[in-house]
Design an enzyme around this catalytic site. Structure first.
Site, mmCIF file in Angstrom:
data_model
loop_
_atom_site.group_PDB
_atom_site.id
_atom_site.type_symbol
_atom_site.label_atom_id
_atom_site.label_comp_id
_atom_site.label_asym_id
_atom_site.label_seq_id
_atom_site.Cartn_x
_atom_site.Cartn_y
_atom_site.Cartn_z
ATOM 1 N N GLY A 146 7.880 7.238 22.612
ATOM 2 C CA GLY A 146 6.765 7.881 21.917
ATOM 3 C C GLY A 146 5.588 7.806 22.873
ATOM 4 O O GLY A 146 5.077 6.722 23.131
ATOM 5 N N HIS A 147 5.224 8.923 23.451
ATOM 6 C CA HIS A 147 4.150 8.956 24.457
ATOM 7 C C HIS A 147 2.942 9.672 23.854
ATOM 8 O O HIS A 147 2.979 10.876 23.631
ATOM 9 C CB HIS A 147 4.638 9.659 25.735
ATOM 10 N N ASP A 207 5.400 1.346 26.069
ATOM 11 C CA ASP A 207 4.145 1.570 25.333
ATOM 12 C C ASP A 207 2.914 1.105 26.108
ATOM 13 O O ASP A 207 1.911 0.677 25.530
ATOM 14 C CB ASP A 207 4.171 0.868 23.961
ATOM 15 N N LYS A 261 1.627 5.240 29.047
ATOM 16 C CA LYS A 261 2.093 6.204 30.055
ATOM 17 C C LYS A 261 1.691 7.628 29.684
ATOM 18 O O LYS A 261 1.283 8.415 30.537
ATOM 19 C CB LYS A 261 3.630 6.137 30.191
ATOM 20 N N GLN A 278 10.021 4.302 28.372
ATOM 21 C CA GLN A 278 10.179 2.847 28.250
ATOM 22 C C GLN A 278 9.513 2.097 29.415
ATOM 23 O O GLN A 278 8.661 2.668 30.083
ATOM 24 C CB GLN A 278 11.669 2.479 28.125
HETATM 25 P P1 GDP Z 1 3.496 5.092 26.072
HETATM 26 O O1 GDP Z 1 4.776 5.002 25.331
HETATM 27 O O2 GDP Z 1 3.503 4.237 27.314
HETATM 28 O O3 GDP Z 1 3.072 6.489 26.367
HETATM 29 O O4 GDP Z 1 2.391 4.434 25.122
HETATM 30 P P2 GDP Z 1 2.222 4.731 23.543
HETATM 31 O O5 GDP Z 1 1.666 6.089 23.361
HETATM 32 O O6 GDP Z 1 3.457 4.389 22.812
HETATM 33 O O7 GDP Z 1 1.158 3.613 23.159
HETATM 34 C C1 GDP Z 1 -0.066 3.523 23.769
HETATM 35 C C2 GDP Z 1 -1.168 3.619 22.702
HETATM 36 O O8 GDP Z 1 -2.404 3.250 23.286
HETATM 37 C C3 GDP Z 1 -1.389 5.014 22.178
HETATM 38 O O9 GDP Z 1 -1.801 4.929 20.856
HETATM 39 C C4 GDP Z 1 -2.503 5.571 23.058
HETATM 40 O O10 GDP Z 1 -3.276 6.572 22.412
HETATM 41 C C5 GDP Z 1 -3.324 4.340 23.286
HETATM 42 N N1 GDP Z 1 -4.030 4.249 24.565
HETATM 43 C C6 GDP Z 1 -3.600 4.599 25.803
HETATM 44 N N2 GDP Z 1 -4.499 4.243 26.735
HETATM 45 C C7 GDP Z 1 -5.533 3.664 26.074
HETATM 46 C C8 GDP Z 1 -6.767 3.051 26.479
HETATM 47 O O11 GDP Z 1 -7.094 2.965 27.658
HETATM 48 N N3 GDP Z 1 -7.560 2.540 25.466
HETATM 49 C C9 GDP Z 1 -7.219 2.607 24.146
HETATM 50 N N4 GDP Z 1 -8.045 2.093 23.258
HETATM 51 N N5 GDP Z 1 -6.074 3.176 23.743
HETATM 52 C C10 GDP Z 1 -5.243 3.670 24.688
HETATM 53 P P1 IMO Z 2 8.086 4.343 25.365
HETATM 54 O O1 IMO Z 2 8.627 5.416 26.277
HETATM 55 C C1 IMO Z 2 8.727 0.416 23.566
HETATM 56 C C2 IMO Z 2 12.848 -0.709 22.625
HETATM 57 C C3 IMO Z 2 13.205 -0.840 21.160
HETATM 58 C C4 IMO Z 2 14.245 -1.952 21.252
HETATM 59 C C5 IMO Z 2 14.982 -1.636 22.546
HETATM 60 C C6 IMO Z 2 16.285 -0.868 22.369
HETATM 61 O O2 IMO Z 2 7.314 4.854 24.226
HETATM 62 O O3 IMO Z 2 7.432 3.268 26.151
HETATM 63 P P2 IMO Z 2 16.758 1.680 21.731
HETATM 64 O O4 IMO Z 2 16.425 2.458 20.497
HETATM 65 O O5 IMO Z 2 16.230 2.249 22.996
HETATM 66 O O6 IMO Z 2 18.238 1.366 21.823
HETATM 67 O O7 IMO Z 2 16.049 0.238 21.490
HETATM 68 O O8 IMO Z 2 14.066 -0.864 23.322
HETATM 69 N N1 IMO Z 2 12.259 0.595 23.019
HETATM 70 C C7 IMO Z 2 10.964 0.769 23.285
HETATM 71 N N2 IMO Z 2 9.925 -0.077 23.215
HETATM 72 N N3 IMO Z 2 8.530 1.678 24.009
HETATM 73 C C8 IMO Z 2 9.569 2.537 24.124
HETATM 74 O O9 IMO Z 2 9.444 3.750 24.675
HETATM 75 C C9 IMO Z 2 10.844 2.110 23.710
HETATM 76 N N4 IMO Z 2 12.061 2.693 23.657
HETATM 77 C C10 IMO Z 2 12.914 1.755 23.245
HETATM 78 O O10 IMO Z 2 12.103 -1.202 20.384
HETATM 79 O O11 IMO Z 2 13.610 -3.186 21.411
HETATM 80 MG MG MG Z 3 5.482 4.578 23.427
#
Ligand code: GDP
Ligand code: IMO
Ligand code: MG
Length: 404
Positions: A40-41, A13, A16, A211
């Protein structure tokens, strides 16, 4: 041949999705190679919030998207995701590996059962059946996309899986799997051969890990990890491309640290300060909606991420969020039994964390420069992209990236 592999530097998270979406405009191919719908990207663009779970986050902008062999696929999620995405891009080119493994309802049930069995030592998985799907893959009783071409083979495999898990299953699940497979069948192909041909032909490719480095099954805070390789080395077996195809690696790091689920987190904040940062950064899981644990940026952790992934560049996200905080710190080392430690070890619980303090930058951009300079000087890796908001255009390009 230009390739760039994107990895997460922390616990996932890191942002990415936004970075991949931003960069994918310049690439022919956008490729996901590990994990499943636990990812979840998020991309915020064209007045929409898009949460990619299985499809690569470059889908809207790259010429072709590929779900490679290292991904585990829940067909229900994939069909729904494609339905949503095809409204945003009605003409697209997608390839799905015939070798990718399938996540069934039985795997999801098994995930829940294992978590219950672990009791207070539970991992806090996303309960999406990811661990069991990889277990069955490596146990050699998994179901591959290509197996869905043969209803008899599929039934045999489902029966075996149910026996392994001591579970009953409704045979209508077979029909459901076949129906969903029929919806995506046109995209299923030999992605290994396809990628080899495209790259040998000089096409450019952006590879996307799901991840983050410290929930890698081997190098993370085991057993509080996911079940796939999230480090850059995972890209080779996850795609079927030999290491020769990969030369440049970009790590995405959040300006602070977050974690969903259980496990070791040295710089974790608690109480009101945690609550306030979580709120400011809207730190709730993209897949499960769970509140993310939050803490300060951990430099020893990033030092290790640089080494494990051979990072050439760093993208620093959410600087807008951190810049609003009063207390801004970076962890620079730890202490254990009276000794200073500069390297992160996921298996060693430290006694104390040493920090350096920074000034907020929401009113004074020079303070952000000091923060970035400190990171660059320590890691000896340039911060080439800076996220300063959730929208696609809220990004600062700070430096050139050489991709060959
Ligand atoms: P990922 O799994 O690495 O793709 O990250 P996630 O999407 O799960 O979580 C990142 C969150 O931060 C999302 O809600 C994005 O919309 C948000 N986000 C990403 N980059 C930025 C940033 O530079 N500033 C802010 N405020 N939000 C961001
Ligand atoms: P992105 O790609 C953050 C975490 C879960 C748990 C552990 C094992 O969005 O960065 P699983 O369901 O994979 O067996 O859970 O890994 N986890 C993540 N945490 N971002 C993710 O993906 C994750 N995918 C799995 O919360 O701690
Ligand atoms: Mg994510």
């Amino acid at each position: 041949m230009e390739t760039l592999t994107i990895v997460g530097c922390q616990f996932g998270d890191e942002g990415k999705g936004k970075i991949i979406d931003f960069l994918s405009n310049d690439f022919d191919l956008s490729i996901r190679f590990n994990g499943g719908e636990n990812a979840g990207h998020t991309v915020v663009a064209d007045h929409q919030i898009i949460k990619y779970h299985l499809v690569p986050a470059g889908f809207l902008r790259a010429r072709t998207s590929v779900i490679a062999n290292g991904v585990v696929i829940n067909l229900k999620t994939l069909v729904e995701e494609l339905k949503f995405l095809s409204v945003m891009r009605n003409k697209f080119d997608l390839k799905i590996s015939n070798l990718a493994h399938v996540v069934t309802d039985l795997h999801v049930k098994r995930d829940r059962f294992q978590e219950e069995l672990r009791g207070s030592r539970n991992i806090g998985t996303t309960l999406k059946g990811i661990g069991p799907a990889y277990e069955s893959k490596f146990g050699r009783y998994g179901i591959r996309m290509m197996d869905l071409e043969d209803p008899y083979l599929l039934t045999e495999k489902m029966d075996f899986l149910a026996k392994m898990y001591h579970l009953e299953y409704d045979h209508s699940e077979i029909d459901q799997l076949l129906k969903r497979y029929a919806d995506v069948n046109e995209y299923v192909t030999d992605t290994v051969g396809y990628l080899q041909n495209e790259l040998n032909d000089g096409k450019s490719a952006l590879f996307e890990t799901a991840q983050g480095t410290f929930i890698d099954v081997e190098f993370g805070t085991y057993p509080f990890v996911t079940s796939s390789h999230t480090v850059s080395a995972g890209v080779t077996v996850g795609t079927g491309l030999s290491p020769r195809y990969f030369s440049k690696f970009l790590g995405v790091a959040k300006a602070y640290t977050t974690r969903v689920g259980e496990g070791y987190f040295p710089t974790e904040l608690t109480g009101e300060q945690a609550e306030s940062l979580r709120k400011l950064g809207n730190e709730f899981g993209s897949t499960t909606g769970r509140p993310r644990r939050v803490g300060f940026l951990d430099l020893p952790m990033l030092r290790m991420a640089v080494k494990l992934n051979s990072l050439d560049y760093i993208a620093l996200t959410k600087t807008d969020v951190l810049g609003k905080c009063k207390d801004i710190r970076i962890a620079t080392s730890y202490e254990k039994d009276g000794n200073e430690i500069n390297t992160y070890d996921p298996n060693l619980k430290v006694d104390k964390v040493n920090y350096v303090q920074f000034e907020p930058w929401s009113e004074n951009k020079k303070n952000l420069e000091k923060f970035i300079q400190f990171i660059e000087d320590d890691l000896k890796v340039p911060v080439t992209l800076l996220g300063n908001g959730e929208k696609r255009e809220e990004m600062e390009v700070r430096g050139e990236m050489q991709l060959v």
